[in-house]
Motif scaffolding. Sequence first.
Motif: not given
Length: 288
Positions: A81-97
């Motif tokens: 669960v935590f690994k999946s959330i970390a991956i999704l958060f990373l994808l979101m931050v990269t998209f915004i950047e």
Amino acid sequence: MKQKQIERNSLIISSVVNFLTGVAGITVFIYTGMNSLFLDSVFSIIAFFSSVIAFFISKNSHKRTKKFPQGLYFLEPLYAVFKSIAILFLLMVTFIETSQTAYSYFFNQIGQPITTGPVLNYTFTVAIMCLLLGYYNRHQNKKMNNISTILAAESKGNIIDGLISLGIGLAVLPLYFFDINSQLGFLHYTGDFFICLVLIIISIKDPIMILIEAFGELTHASINDHDIIATVEEIIAPYILENEGDLDIHIHKQGMRITVSIYILSVEDTDFIQRLAENKASFTKPIT
């Protein structure tokens, strides 16, 4: 315990490969400044730390305590669960950047051309390493009838990492041929955004699916893995005859621990329950 040993050996190999690709990615990112490489390298760094944590979870999840007499198997889906959330958060931050970079170029004509440098050599090498690692972890999990939640999360993460690296390499390749002053010259400034957008669209499904499956394990939802269901039914079939009563069988999986609940709705043979109790030990053979 043989299954746990297979899992731990796979996690050791994963840790080494993820560390090497993460360090290489950070080095190339510092040199080029590409946000897509930041996504790739941080993904590998997260994978390294998570595989180290997963190793210790795998080593200790079978231990029983006073508070958790059934063992600490819940840590395995919790990790996913935590690994999946970390991956999704990373994808979101990269998209915004990368979106901010593209916006600055298209609307304010502000931007720096992409420095390709050693990107191709790095991306294709890392892509091969990660895809092979993903195949290896998937193969190791298949040896255990896909019972390892941790290796399932690892293999999908490895494949996402490999696809990200491969996608960056394929997207950067045309920049070697398009002149910066041509009609497609804008890709030298905004190619990073388009690369990340495509990679996110391709990659986002897997962490969401892992999150759903792991959450199901944490909440004791009945499994839908046909291989595990068939194996469990094969184990208990000799002890349950069709004419002995109306039964409702539920199979729950939490990490490597499988619980089979047999609800007796009605029974014709009064000795049936006693025979089930006597044969309970026979149901607990390892699924290998």
